[in-house]
Design a protein around this motif. Structure first.
Motif, short mmCIF file in Angstrom:
data_model
loop_
_atom_site.label_atom_id
_atom_site.label_comp_id
_atom_site.label_asym_id
_atom_site.label_seq_id
_atom_site.Cartn_x
_atom_site.Cartn_y
_atom_site.Cartn_z
N THR A 90 11.52 37.19 -9.39
CA THR A 90 10.65 38.27 -8.94
C THR A 90 10.28 39.19 -10.09
OG1 THR A 90 11.77 38.20 -6.80
CG2 THR A 90 10.41 40.14 -7.27
N ILE A 91 11.27 39.56 -10.88
CA ILE A 91 11.03 40.46 -12.02
C ILE A 91 10.08 39.81 -13.02
CG2 ILE A 91 12.12 41.56 -14.01
CD1 ILE A 91 14.58 42.02 -12.19
N ARG A 92 10.27 38.53 -13.30
CA ARG A 92 9.38 37.84 -14.24
C ARG A 92 7.94 37.85 -13.75
NH1 ARG A 92 13.60 34.01 -14.50
NH2 ARG A 92 12.44 32.63 -13.10
N GLU A 93 7.75 37.59 -12.47
CA GLU A 93 6.39 37.57 -11.92
C GLU A 93 5.74 38.96 -12.00
OE1 GLU A 93 4.37 35.21 -10.91
OE2 GLU A 93 5.80 33.60 -11.30
N LEU A 94 6.51 39.99 -11.68
CA LEU A 94 5.96 41.34 -11.67
C LEU A 94 5.68 41.86 -13.07
CD1 LEU A 94 8.08 42.93 -8.79
CD2 LEU A 94 5.62 42.48 -8.77
N GLN A 95 6.45 41.39 -14.02
CA GLN A 95 6.22 41.81 -15.40
C GLN A 95 4.86 41.37 -15.92
OE1 GLN A 95 9.70 40.30 -17.46
NE2 GLN A 95 10.82 42.23 -17.22
N LYS A 96 4.32 40.31 -15.33
CA LYS A 96 2.98 39.85 -15.72
C LYS A 96 1.93 40.90 -15.42
CE LYS A 96 4.17 35.01 -14.80
NZ LYS A 96 3.89 33.82 -13.95
N SER A 97 2.21 41.76 -14.45
CA SER A 97 1.29 42.85 -14.08
C SER A 97 1.79 44.20 -14.58
CB SER A 97 1.11 42.91 -12.56
OG SER A 97 0.61 41.70 -12.06
N ASN A 98 2.78 44.16 -15.46
CA ASN A 98 3.38 45.38 -16.02
C ASN A 98 3.97 46.28 -14.93
OD1 ASN A 98 2.70 44.79 -18.77
ND2 ASN A 98 0.60 45.43 -18.34
N PHE A 99 4.48 45.65 -13.89
CA PHE A 99 5.10 46.40 -12.80
C PHE A 99 6.60 46.50 -13.04
CE2 PHE A 99 7.34 46.77 -8.79
CZ PHE A 99 6.62 47.73 -8.09
N ARG A 100 7.14 47.69 -12.87
CA ARG A 100 8.57 47.90 -13.00
C ARG A 100 9.07 48.68 -11.79
NH1 ARG A 100 7.14 45.18 -16.59
NH2 ARG A 100 7.74 45.14 -18.79
N PHE A 101 10.18 48.23 -11.23
CA PHE A 101 10.78 49.00 -10.15
C PHE A 101 11.38 50.28 -10.73
CE2 PHE A 101 11.09 44.71 -8.23
CZ PHE A 101 10.46 44.99 -7.02
N PRO A 102 11.19 51.41 -10.06
CA PRO A 102 11.78 52.65 -10.56
C PRO A 102 13.30 52.65 -10.39
CG PRO A 102 10.85 53.01 -8.39
CD PRO A 102 10.48 51.61 -8.78
N GLU A 103 13.95 53.46 -11.17
CA GLU A 103 15.40 53.60 -11.03
C GLU A 103 15.71 54.61 -9.95
OE1 GLU A 103 19.38 54.72 -13.67
OE2 GLU A 103 17.42 54.42 -14.65
N ILE A 104 16.45 54.19 -8.94
CA ILE A 104 16.82 55.09 -7.86
C ILE A 104 17.90 56.05 -8.39
CG2 ILE A 104 17.72 55.26 -5.52
CD1 ILE A 104 14.99 53.89 -5.74
N ASN A 105 17.59 57.34 -8.36
CA ASN A 105 18.49 58.31 -8.97
C ASN A 105 18.78 59.48 -8.03
OD1 ASN A 105 16.08 59.78 -8.98
ND2 ASN A 105 15.62 59.23 -11.11
N GLU A 106 19.55 60.43 -8.53
CA GLU A 106 19.95 61.58 -7.73
C GLU A 106 18.74 62.38 -7.26
OE1 GLU A 106 22.26 65.78 -8.51
OE2 GLU A 106 23.13 63.95 -9.36
N LYS A 107 17.75 62.53 -8.12
CA LYS A 107 16.56 63.30 -7.78
C LYS A 107 15.87 62.74 -6.54
CE LYS A 107 12.16 64.90 -9.73
NZ LYS A 107 11.27 64.87 -10.92
#
Length: 361
Positions: free
Chosen positions: A322-339
């Protein structure tokens, strides 16, 4: 003009899929909705969409959407003959987002929507003359009791299921695989724990994670059996929909994807953070072997039992493909954080969901 059929348009994922499809000027969209009549169904959709701050900009084409009255659990999806014939003669792509996601629901009800409903959508798909692809929204919870890594290509690993929801989504995927062997192109997107929008609108505030928050705010447990290294993977509904949309556009072959955040959050950390936010004592987190379940009364057991499998889950969800496919579109999942977690809590409190927490005042 591309013609798309969407189920579950008022669901947390479906409404964002619809939002993205509406930005395509050359796409004609038909949505299946329940309602007393078409006017009632249309009003439900409009009410859902108007909850977005950017309603005017992103949903300006809403009037062009073809609303089809129906019910997934009945033959022909409950669609009248004329509308059904229209879909058969026009649809090239299906997004099946509709599902019953209550973990405590009966097997009969879950199968009716998640299994038989999916079967009915596939029956429609079989009769569509120009259909190219089906996009199916599933869940990482098909992994059940798996304790090792669970990849995008895995399904039946001999796992047992913690509840009927997990079982129903697994059974639905089995039906999909039968159709794939018969030549259908089906992309399956398994989501982790779906939460509210990343930008803070939080139109979605139901489900497992919110029940977990509610559990803590009840203040009725001084101990919780949460494994030291147990994590929960949260995915904001708008981010999940964007990933699904990109994957559906980038790949025309049959495949399964794990639409999950790049990081899981420690459940023990969440217990501490949520307790701190609501200014209440944090329950002590102990291992299952240290927790005395027998000391709980019937009511406490009933509240706690649905969470136990997830308090001690050790499954490793793999999403490399999934990550490899999305990287083709420069898509990155955000990091879920305290904010982001604090945003969720603030939104809930603003809505008055925690009215029972008068002890804070």
């Amino acid at each position: 003009m591309k013609k798309v059929f969407l189920t579950g348009a008022t669901s947390p994922i479906g409404v964002h899929i619809l939002r993205l499809l509406l930005l395509e000027k050359s796409t004609e969209i038909s949505v299946l909705l329940r309602g007393v009549d078409e006017k009632d169904a249309e009003s439900r959709l409009t009410a859902m969409i108007k909850r977005f701050d950017n309603y005017d900009r992103n949903f300006e084409r809403l009037a062009e959407v073809r609303v089809i009255l129906g019910d997934l659990t009945t033959d022909y999806c409950g669609i009248n003959l004329d509308q059904y014939e229209y879909l058969k003669d026009s649809i090239v792509e299906i997004f099946h987002c509709a599902a019953l996601t209550n973990f405590n629901e009966s097997l009969e009800n879950l199968r009716s929507v998640n299994v038989e409903g999916t079967r009915n959508v596939l029956e429609l798909a079989k009769s569509c003359k120009y259909l190219k692809k089906i996009n199916y929204i599933s869940s990482i919870f098909v992994s059940g009791s798996s304790s090792d890594s669970f990849s995008e290509d895995d399904l039946d690993t001999g796992q047992v299921f913690h509840n009927y929801y997990e079982q129903s989504k697994f059974e639905a995927e089995l039906i999909l695989r039968e159709c794939i062997t018969n030549g259908f192109t089906i992309a399956t997107y398994r989501l982790s724990v779906v939460t509210g929008e990343w930008d803070g609108q939080m139109t979605h505030f139901h489900g497992l994670f919110y029940q977990f928050i509610r559990l803590l705010t009840l203040r009725i447990f001084d101990q919780l059996p949460i494994a030291m290294n147990c994590k929960i993977n949260l995915i904001p509904c708008d981010i999940a929909a964007e990933a699904i949309y990109m994957l559906s556009n980038n790949c025309d072959r049959t495949s399964t994807y794990h639409v999950i955040s790049k990081n899981g959050i420690s459940l023990r950390y969440l217990v501490s953070l949520i307790s701190q936010y609501f200014e209440c004592n944090s329950p002590q987190c102990v291992g299952m072997e240290e927790f005395n379940l027998s000391r709980l009364d019937v009511v406490h057991k009933k509240i706690l039992m649905p969470f136990l499998p997830y308090f001690n889950s050790q499954v490793i969800l793999c999403s490399d493909k999934t990550i490899r496919e999305l990287q083709k579109s420069n898509f990155r999942f955000p990091e879920i954080n305290e904010k982001y977690i604090i945003k969720i809590l603030e939104f809930w409190e603003k809505l008055g969901y925690f009215k029972s927490l008068d002890w804070r005042r």
